[in-house]
Write a protein that holds these residues in place. Structure first.
Motif, mmCIF file in Angstrom:
data_model
loop_
_atom_site.group_PDB
_atom_site.id
_atom_site.type_symbol
_atom_site.label_atom_id
_atom_site.label_comp_id
_atom_site.label_asym_id
_atom_site.label_seq_id
_atom_site.Cartn_x
_atom_site.Cartn_y
_atom_site.Cartn_z
ATOM 1 N N ARG A 13 -31.853 23.621 55.625
ATOM 2 C CA ARG A 13 -31.740 24.968 55.057
ATOM 3 C C ARG A 13 -33.095 25.460 54.567
ATOM 4 O O ARG A 13 -33.496 26.595 54.828
ATOM 5 N N ASP A 14 -33.833 24.603 53.868
ATOM 6 C CA ASP A 14 -35.128 25.000 53.317
ATOM 7 C C ASP A 14 -36.177 25.213 54.402
ATOM 8 O O ASP A 14 -37.061 26.046 54.244
ATOM 9 N N LYS A 15 -36.088 24.468 55.492
ATOM 10 C CA LYS A 15 -37.015 24.684 56.609
ATOM 11 C C LYS A 15 -36.848 26.085 57.179
ATOM 12 O O LYS A 15 -37.807 26.736 57.558
ATOM 13 N N ARG A 16 -35.616 26.554 57.239
ATOM 14 C CA ARG A 16 -35.343 27.887 57.764
ATOM 15 C C ARG A 16 -35.884 28.962 56.832
ATOM 16 O O ARG A 16 -36.288 30.025 57.268
ATOM 17 N N ARG A 17 -35.908 28.682 55.540
ATOM 18 C CA ARG A 17 -36.321 29.675 54.558
ATOM 19 C C ARG A 17 -37.812 29.646 54.224
ATOM 20 O O ARG A 17 -38.237 30.335 53.319
ATOM 21 N N THR A 18 -38.596 28.848 54.906
ATOM 22 C CA THR A 18 -40.013 28.729 54.548
ATOM 23 C C THR A 18 -40.791 30.018 54.747
ATOM 24 O O THR A 18 -41.802 30.219 54.111
ATOM 25 N N HIS A 19 -40.326 30.884 55.623
ATOM 26 C CA HIS A 19 -41.069 32.106 55.919
ATOM 27 C C HIS A 19 -40.804 33.219 54.915
ATOM 28 O O HIS A 19 -41.478 34.224 54.922
ATOM 29 N N TYR A 20 -39.804 33.041 54.060
ATOM 30 C CA TYR A 20 -39.469 34.057 53.069
ATOM 31 C C TYR A 20 -40.241 33.795 51.790
ATOM 32 O O TYR A 20 -39.700 33.228 50.847
ATOM 33 N N LYS A 21 -41.491 34.158 51.750
ATOM 34 C CA LYS A 21 -42.256 33.967 50.534
ATOM 35 C C LYS A 21 -43.094 35.202 50.255
ATOM 36 O O LYS A 21 -43.468 35.928 51.175
ATOM 37 N N ALA A 22 -43.347 35.421 49.004
ATOM 38 C CA ALA A 22 -44.125 36.591 48.615
ATOM 39 C C ALA A 22 -45.590 36.364 48.980
ATOM 40 O O ALA A 22 -46.127 35.278 48.780
ATOM 41 N N SER A 23 -46.213 37.399 49.483
ATOM 42 C CA SER A 23 -47.631 37.291 49.818
ATOM 43 C C SER A 23 -48.455 37.927 48.702
ATOM 44 O O SER A 23 -48.008 38.861 48.033
ATOM 45 N N VAL A 24 -49.640 37.420 48.526
ATOM 46 C CA VAL A 24 -50.537 37.943 47.497
ATOM 47 C C VAL A 24 -51.118 39.264 47.997
ATOM 48 O O VAL A 24 -51.584 39.349 49.138
ATOM 49 N N PRO A 25 -51.071 40.336 47.194
ATOM 50 C CA PRO A 25 -51.603 41.616 47.658
ATOM 51 C C PRO A 25 -53.116 41.558 47.846
ATOM 52 O O PRO A 25 -53.816 40.872 47.098
ATOM 53 N N GLN A 26 -53.595 42.239 48.864
ATOM 54 C CA GLN A 26 -55.022 42.280 49.160
ATOM 55 C C GLN A 26 -55.704 43.247 48.194
ATOM 56 O O GLN A 26 -55.317 44.402 48.100
#
Length: 64
Positions: A13-26
């Motif tokens: 389950r966690d492997k599938r969710r690895t792409h859902y993360k907040a990115s740091v604003p530029q």
């Protein structure tokens, strides 16, 4: 209704969710004013609206 035949493990389950993360604003620094701002966004500095180092708009309070 569809039911899973097997329990999905926490790891799978966690492997599938690895792409859902907040990115740091530029953050960029304006060469004219030295003010930090988000990329591709205009920002206010001392009553003037700057975009790419140039004055785009002056506030109405400064003109009046």
């Amino acid at each position: 209704m569809a039911h899973p035949k097997r329990k999905i493990s926490k790891t799978r389950r966690d492997k599938r969710r690895t792409h859902y993360k907040a990115s740091v604003p530029q953050i960029a620094v304006d060469s004219t004013t030295g003010e930090s701002h988000l990329y591709h966004r205009a920002h206010w500095h001392e009553g003037k609206l700057y975009y790419r180092g140039q004055v785009v708009l002056e506030s109405a309070a400064a003109e009046a």
